[in-house]
Write an enzyme that holds these catalytic residues in place. Sequence first.
Site, PDB file in Angstrom:
ATOM      1  N   HIS A   1       4.180  -1.035   3.327  1.00  0.00           N
ATOM      2  CA  HIS A   1       3.394   0.196   3.250  1.00  0.00           C
ATOM      3  C   HIS A   1       4.378   1.333   2.998  1.00  0.00           C
ATOM      4  CE1 HIS A   1      -0.022   2.874   4.163  1.00  0.00           C
ATOM      5  NE2 HIS A   1       0.828   3.611   4.869  1.00  0.00           N
TER       6      HIS A   1
ATOM      7  N   SER B   1       0.851  -1.181   0.000  1.00  0.00           N
ATOM      8  CA  SER B   1       0.000   0.000   0.000  1.00  0.00           C
ATOM      9  C   SER B   1       0.889   1.233   0.000  1.00  0.00           C
ATOM     10  CB  SER B   1      -0.914  -0.018   1.236  1.00  0.00           C
ATOM     11  OG  SER B   1      -0.167  -0.291   2.416  1.00  0.00           O
TER      12      SER B   1
ATOM     13  N   ALA C   1      -5.135   5.187  21.220  1.00  0.00           N
ATOM     14  CA  ALA C   1      -5.734   4.643  20.007  1.00  0.00           C
ATOM     15  C   ALA C   1      -6.658   3.464  20.291  1.00  0.00           C
ATOM     16  CB  ALA C   1      -4.643   4.237  19.023  1.00  0.00           C
TER      17      ALA C   1
ATOM     18  N   ASP D   1      -0.631  12.867  16.479  1.00  0.00           N
ATOM     19  CA  ASP D   1       0.357  13.748  17.100  1.00  0.00           C
ATOM     20  C   ASP D   1      -0.343  14.966  17.670  1.00  0.00           C
ATOM     21  OD1 ASP D   1       2.445  12.087  16.283  1.00  0.00           O
ATOM     22  OD2 ASP D   1       2.480  13.033  14.302  1.00  0.00           O
TER      23      ASP D   1
ATOM     24  N   GLU E   1       1.096   5.537   0.984  1.00  0.00           N
ATOM     25  CA  GLU E   1       0.519   6.628   1.774  1.00  0.00           C
ATOM     26  C   GLU E   1       0.797   7.987   1.143  1.00  0.00           C
ATOM     27  OE1 GLU E   1       0.768   6.386   6.107  1.00  0.00           O
ATOM     28  OE2 GLU E   1       1.735   8.357   6.066  1.00  0.00           O
TER      29      GLU E   1
ATOM     30  N   PHE F   1      12.698  14.015   9.927  1.00  0.00           N
ATOM     31  CA  PHE F   1      11.562  13.132  10.189  1.00  0.00           C
ATOM     32  C   PHE F   1      11.893  12.129  11.293  1.00  0.00           C
ATOM     33  CE2 PHE F   1       9.734  13.433   5.585  1.00  0.00           C
ATOM     34  CZ  PHE F   1       9.224  14.687   5.890  1.00  0.00           C
TER      35      PHE F   1
END
Length: 275
Positions: free
Chosen positions: A257, A7, A114, A100, A9, A207
């Site tokens: 992903h 997948s 979550a 975040d 993003e 990052f």
Amino acid sequence: MTTPDFSIEFFPPKTAEGTEKLRVTRAKLAELNPKYFSVTFGAGGTTQQGTLDTVTEIRREGHDAAPHLSCVGGTRESIRTILNEFKANDIRRLVALRGDLPSGYGMGGEFRYANELVEFIRAETGDWFHIEVAAYPEMHPQARSPQDDLNSFVRKMNAGANAAITQYFYNADAYFRFTEEARKAGVTAPIVAGIMPITNSTQLQRFSEMCGAEIPRWIRLKLASYGDDTASIKAFGLDVVTAMCERLLAGGAPGLHFYSLNQAAATTAIWQRLV
């Protein structure tokens, strides 16, 4: 070897130019036939409409798409409204996250973790959604210990998640160890490896500092040695990340992903080498 699920993003564009650029990127990546595209959701829900707009456009193009849903700062009523909007658009897959905290933002809202969001989604919508959650092979940066982080992950899965996507990493052993420990703790659902292509060393370091992903010393030194030689950085990154992906798939990772950063070239190059 069976072709793995993978997948890709995106983040929702904020300008008309960004929207058009993403359409071009998406058309290129769609040629790889990913299982689905996912679209991020800004801190505190700041890109909620952009996320939905991007997901619905992807679906109109004939591809499966999953909006991210962050619960930070949300109320049960606001999350219920978003879920109903997703259902009204026949969206059947989502990525459920704590999210975040925006800068200067306190821990407000009715959801703290979550797993509480996953429980709420299941209580409200039953099995309507295929729910993915996040996993952290190298530990969430705010977790107190690796064991606490693992316990948190298990709670999310037990709350009703169908699968997990990991934070990106460059140490395959971290993924394999985390997966092994999750299995011992009773998690049987797929744990998909998150992959960040290496194309810009400065951006990658920024990052990684934010999300707690480790860049191994040998990779950092090698990237630093290239200076501003973008071509060498990209070639090195392609070799390193592809080799890691090959090891992950050979070791049983059910899928990959890709964090595309709304760019097509690096993800395409890695995937073409793998297949």
